[in-house]
Design a protein around this motif. Structure first.
Motif, PDB file in Angstrom:
ATOM      1  N   ASP A   8      39.640  41.754  47.686  1.00  0.00           N
ATOM      2  CA  ASP A   8      39.456  43.197  47.535  1.00  0.00           C
ATOM      3  C   ASP A   8      38.481  43.583  48.599  1.00  0.00           C
ATOM      4  O   ASP A   8      37.915  44.589  48.640  1.00  0.00           O
ATOM      5  CB  ASP A   8      38.444  43.288  46.060  1.00  0.00           C
ATOM      6  CG  ASP A   8      36.895  42.712  46.146  1.00  0.00           C
ATOM      7  OD1 ASP A   8      36.647  41.942  46.960  1.00  0.00           O
ATOM      8  OD2 ASP A   8      36.362  43.022  45.121  1.00  0.00           O
ATOM      9  N   ASP A  70      28.171  37.622  45.008  1.00  0.00           N
ATOM     10  CA  ASP A  70      29.037  38.896  45.445  1.00  0.00           C
ATOM     11  C   ASP A  70      28.297  39.625  46.569  1.00  0.00           C
ATOM     12  O   ASP A  70      27.142  39.254  47.028  1.00  0.00           O
ATOM     13  CB  ASP A  70      29.319  39.718  44.316  1.00  0.00           C
ATOM     14  CG  ASP A  70      28.138  40.421  43.458  1.00  0.00           C
ATOM     15  OD1 ASP A  70      26.896  40.121  43.963  1.00  0.00           O
ATOM     16  OD2 ASP A  70      28.386  40.698  42.258  1.00  0.00           O
ATOM     17  N   ARG A 107      39.100  39.331  41.273  1.00  0.00           N
ATOM     18  CA  ARG A 107      38.610  40.077  42.553  1.00  0.00           C
ATOM     19  C   ARG A 107      38.864  39.040  43.758  1.00  0.00           C
ATOM     20  O   ARG A 107      37.909  39.404  44.943  1.00  0.00           O
ATOM     21  CB  ARG A 107      37.120  40.229  42.400  1.00  0.00           C
ATOM     22  CG  ARG A 107      36.914  41.356  41.300  1.00  0.00           C
ATOM     23  CD  ARG A 107      35.654  41.827  41.101  1.00  0.00           C
ATOM     24  NE  ARG A 107      35.484  42.635  39.899  1.00  0.00           N
ATOM     25  CZ  ARG A 107      34.266  42.751  39.142  1.00  0.00           C
ATOM     26  NH1 ARG A 107      33.028  42.426  39.688  1.00  0.00           N
ATOM     27  NH2 ARG A 107      34.125  43.526  38.110  1.00  0.00           N
TER      28      ARG A 107
END
Length: 178
Positions: A8, A70, A107
């Motif tokens: 992503d 992340d 993701r």
């Protein structure tokens, strides 16, 4: 350690796990225990049990335990390279494992983690990477196929999770050109 791009396009950071990461590692692992189908543990693990698991990866430069952060710096996945077998003749073979927080799946984090683990295995001179995956775990099987692993074994009804038997599939990837 290293920054990767997940599919992503969000920056992620994969780095060595520290004591401060034990709670996140435990929480993510226990999600898998409770959901079933990706670990043979049937009862959630304590923080101390997960600490012992992390500590069992020694020497750490050969058998890393890493976390994936992340873009916001949250630990959303962890992975490891583990000794395949205690006998020395197997030292060229390593087992990889990874877990992704249930709220962070789909993701690209699993892909980033497996790519990192395979790079780490190659740089450490391992000949073969292996993975043990429940045959019903279609996401992990798709990931193994994505990286070119081949299924080399199948053990029907390997585990009983309290309600059903689960089949186990065994995967391998040669890491060096012969």
């Amino acid at each position: 350690m290293q920054t990767r791009q997940a599919h992503d396009h969000a920056d992620v950071r994969i780095r060595a796990a520290h004591d401060d990461d034990l709670q996140a590692i435990t929480d993510i692992y226990n999600q898998a225990v409770i959901a079933g189908g990706s670990t043979a543990d049937l009862v959630p693990r304590t923080l101390e049990q997960r600490r012992q698991w992390v500590d069992s990866h020694h020497p750490r430069d050969r058998y890393p335990v890493v976390v994936l952060e992340d873009a916001a710096g949250r630990v959303v996945a962890f992975g490891s390279l583990s000794k395949f077998h205690p006998r020395e003749a197997y030292d060229g073979v390593v087992e990889l494992s990874y877990y992704v927080d249930e709220h962070a799946r789909h993701r690209g984090y699993g892909t980033a983690m497996v790519a990192w683990l395979l790079d780490a295995a190659r740089s450490r001179g391992y000949r073969i990477a292996t993975a043990l995956i429940f045959a019903s775990n279609t996401g992990s099987i798709a990931l193994m196929n994505h990286f070119g692993f081949e299924r080399y074994g199948f053990l029907p009804q390997a585990c009983f999770d309290g309600t059903r038997y689960l089949d186990m599939s065994y995967w391998r990837l040669p890491l060096q050109d012969d």
